[in-house]
Scaffold this active site. Structure first.
Site, mmCIF file in Angstrom:
data_model
loop_
_atom_site.group_PDB
_atom_site.id
_atom_site.type_symbol
_atom_site.label_atom_id
_atom_site.label_comp_id
_atom_site.label_asym_id
_atom_site.label_seq_id
_atom_site.Cartn_x
_atom_site.Cartn_y
_atom_site.Cartn_z
ATOM 1 N N ARG A 123 29.816 -42.337 4.740
ATOM 2 C CA ARG A 123 29.301 -43.437 3.915
ATOM 3 C C ARG A 123 28.272 -42.857 2.955
ATOM 4 O O ARG A 123 27.900 -41.694 3.042
ATOM 5 C CB ARG A 123 28.722 -44.587 4.759
ATOM 6 C CG ARG A 123 28.094 -44.269 6.068
ATOM 7 C CD ARG A 123 26.784 -43.546 6.010
ATOM 8 N NE ARG A 123 25.809 -44.167 5.131
ATOM 9 C CZ ARG A 123 24.800 -43.535 4.581
ATOM 10 N NH1 ARG A 123 24.632 -42.228 4.804
ATOM 11 N NH2 ARG A 123 23.937 -44.141 3.796
ATOM 12 N N GLY A 124 27.845 -43.706 2.020
ATOM 13 C CA GLY A 124 27.010 -43.239 0.922
ATOM 14 C C GLY A 124 27.894 -42.952 -0.272
ATOM 15 O O GLY A 124 28.897 -42.235 -0.162
ATOM 16 N N ALA A 125 27.544 -43.506 -1.428
ATOM 17 C CA ALA A 125 28.452 -43.459 -2.578
ATOM 18 C C ALA A 125 28.918 -42.053 -2.946
ATOM 19 O O ALA A 125 30.126 -41.816 -3.083
ATOM 20 C CB ALA A 125 27.802 -44.146 -3.779
ATOM 21 N N ASP A 145 24.679 -47.481 -5.242
ATOM 22 C CA ASP A 145 26.123 -47.348 -5.079
ATOM 23 C C ASP A 145 26.876 -47.620 -6.371
ATOM 24 O O ASP A 145 27.990 -47.137 -6.548
ATOM 25 C CB ASP A 145 26.615 -48.289 -3.977
ATOM 26 C CG ASP A 145 26.305 -47.743 -2.597
ATOM 27 O OD1 ASP A 145 27.240 -47.266 -1.932
ATOM 28 O OD2 ASP A 145 25.132 -47.766 -2.189
ATOM 29 N N GLN A 171 21.102 -48.043 8.952
ATOM 30 C CA GLN A 171 21.218 -46.679 8.423
ATOM 31 C C GLN A 171 19.858 -46.010 8.279
ATOM 32 O O GLN A 171 19.748 -44.789 8.401
ATOM 33 C CB GLN A 171 21.934 -46.687 7.064
ATOM 34 C CG GLN A 171 23.378 -47.145 7.114
ATOM 35 C CD GLN A 171 23.520 -48.606 6.734
ATOM 36 O OE1 GLN A 171 22.665 -49.435 7.073
ATOM 37 N NE2 GLN A 171 24.583 -48.938 6.025
ATOM 38 N N ARG A 218 36.518 -49.279 0.051
ATOM 39 C CA ARG A 218 35.159 -49.792 -0.192
ATOM 40 C C ARG A 218 35.063 -50.203 -1.657
ATOM 41 O O ARG A 218 35.171 -49.349 -2.529
ATOM 42 C CB ARG A 218 34.085 -48.736 0.112
ATOM 43 C CG ARG A 218 34.043 -48.185 1.528
ATOM 44 C CD ARG A 218 33.519 -49.171 2.566
ATOM 45 N NE ARG A 218 32.211 -49.720 2.309
ATOM 46 C CZ ARG A 218 31.050 -49.147 2.659
ATOM 47 N NH1 ARG A 218 31.047 -47.960 3.234
ATOM 48 N NH2 ARG A 218 29.896 -49.757 2.431
ATOM 49 N N ASN A 223 22.775 -51.681 -4.559
ATOM 50 C CA ASN A 223 22.447 -50.777 -3.456
ATOM 51 C C ASN A 223 22.465 -51.590 -2.167
ATOM 52 O O ASN A 223 22.726 -52.788 -2.171
ATOM 53 C CB ASN A 223 21.080 -50.113 -3.693
ATOM 54 C CG ASN A 223 20.836 -48.952 -2.737
ATOM 55 O OD1 ASN A 223 21.691 -48.077 -2.593
ATOM 56 N ND2 ASN A 223 19.700 -48.934 -2.077
ATOM 57 N N LYS A 224 22.201 -50.930 -1.064
ATOM 58 C CA LYS A 224 22.285 -51.576 0.244
ATOM 59 C C LYS A 224 21.502 -52.883 0.264
ATOM 60 O O LYS A 224 20.414 -52.987 -0.297
ATOM 61 C CB LYS A 224 21.760 -50.619 1.312
ATOM 62 C CG LYS A 224 21.941 -51.104 2.739
ATOM 63 C CD LYS A 224 23.391 -51.463 3.055
ATOM 64 C CE LYS A 224 24.347 -50.317 2.790
ATOM 65 N NZ LYS A 224 25.768 -50.711 2.923
#
Length: 351
Positions: free
Chosen positions: A53-55, A246, A205, A96, A256-257
């Protein structure tokens, strides 16, 4: 127990022994486990289930997923090969929806298939080379982001306390990190006193991954719950906020998150600089503003049953967006590999 791992060696996506090796981020911090990925279907599942995970890391993983799909295609006829590869691309795109790096990397790989090689085997070799180059470029980009971020952090106090949200570190990239890259650069330069890490509900996270990375690096870190951030700012415990992204629209709005927008509002209220650290590949110049960014909604089980333990009675409804949009007006600067940029100047960088 957590396996002892040097921070410099944290690479969430690696090409090794003719397959992709992922760090299973769903098991951290209690267990360090690597997962071997040998086909694009497994890669798609790993992306969707957040093993990776993570762009930026998703982009690297998707690039390798494209090669894994290409490797399995049997035809030697160029047109049919491209048709089958486009099917692989479509499958990976569905994993995603918010992180633009995934789509960017897939397009990079398709461009190689369209324009390189005189035969299928040559194209396959070129695709592997391109995936490896995307990985290497992202690592170098993160290092450049760290250096650029160090230049724009507040001059006072000399040793800063930085708040971050979610995980934009080595685990979210090819290595080193974006927001954590800035933090790491500050630590190396003697400019960092401490990191405050939001736990980042509902997937945690921050608690699981950012704290783990900081511990590995020997960086002082304090974990707080998400709803403690306002109090910490009010008590003057925070000198700057640095987060990742992201997807970024051309006007400087960022996705973003979930929870990032709230932090930006709080930072504005308390006159604390709010920085976004992300590579230019995260900028989607096709989107005029953040209202056009698709927001992923995830399984509500993440809310009502964390770690497998139900905490909410039956009968309630749930809403679980994975991201929110922070307006450009709340952002002090966007830190890229080309330096720190005022959000309203971002469109000037469009090629």
């Amino acid at each position: 127990m957590t396996q002892s791992t040097n921070f410099d060696d944290v690479y969430p996506v690696q090409w090794r022994d003719d397959q992709v090796i992922l760090i299973d981020q769903t098991r951290l911090p209690l267990e360090y486990k690597e997962v071997a990925i040998a086909d694009y279907e497994a890669m798609g599942h790993a992306i969707k289930s957040m093993v990776v995970r993570g762009a930026p890391a998703i982009g690297v993983a998707a690039a390798y997923g494209m090669y894994l799909g290409a490797r399995r295609i049997q035809t030697t006829e160029l047109r049919e090969f491209v048709v089958q590869l486009e099917f692989v691309a479509d499958q990976l795109r569905q994993t995603r929806p918010t992180a633009v790096n995934l789509f960017w990397a897939i397009d990079q790989m398709l461009n190689v298939a369209y324009h390189s090689g005189e035969n299928v085997e040559q194209i396959k070799a070129n695709l592997l080379s391109q995936a490896q180059q995307i990985q290497l470029d992202d690592l170098r980009t993160c290092q450049a982001i760290g250096a650029a971020g160090l230049e724009v952090l507040p001059r006072e106090p000399h040793q800063l306390t930085i708040l971050t949200h979610c995980n934009a570190g080595a685990l979210a990239t090819a290595g080193y990190g974006t927001a954590i890259g800035v933090i790491r650069a500050a630590w190396s330069a003697g400019r960092l006193a401490r990191v405050y890490a939001d736990e980042t509900r509902p997937r945690l996270q921050g608690a699981k991954l950012t704290v783990w990375e900081c511990v590995q690096a020997g960086i002082p870190v304090t974990l707080i719950t998400d709803n403690m951030a306002a109090h910490c700012m009010q008590q003057q415990r925070i000198d700057a906020v640095v987060v990742g992204a992201d997807r970024i629209a051309r006007n400087g709005d960022i996705a973003n998150k979930i929870g990032t927008y709230g932090l930006a509002v709080l930072a504005k209220m308390h006159a604390i600089p709010f920085f976004v650290a992300a590579p230019l590949s995260t900028v989607d110049f096709a989107l005029d503003d953040g209202s056009q960014i698709p927001i992923e909604e995830r399984d509500p089980v993440e809310i009502y049953q964390p770690e497998g333990n139900r905490i909410t009675p039956e009968g309630a409804e749930f809403y679980n967006p994975a991201f929110d949009v922070t307006p450009a007006s709340l952002i002090t600067a966007i830190i890229t590999e080309q330096g720190a940029i005022a959000p309203e100047k971002l469109a000037d960088l469009q090629a």
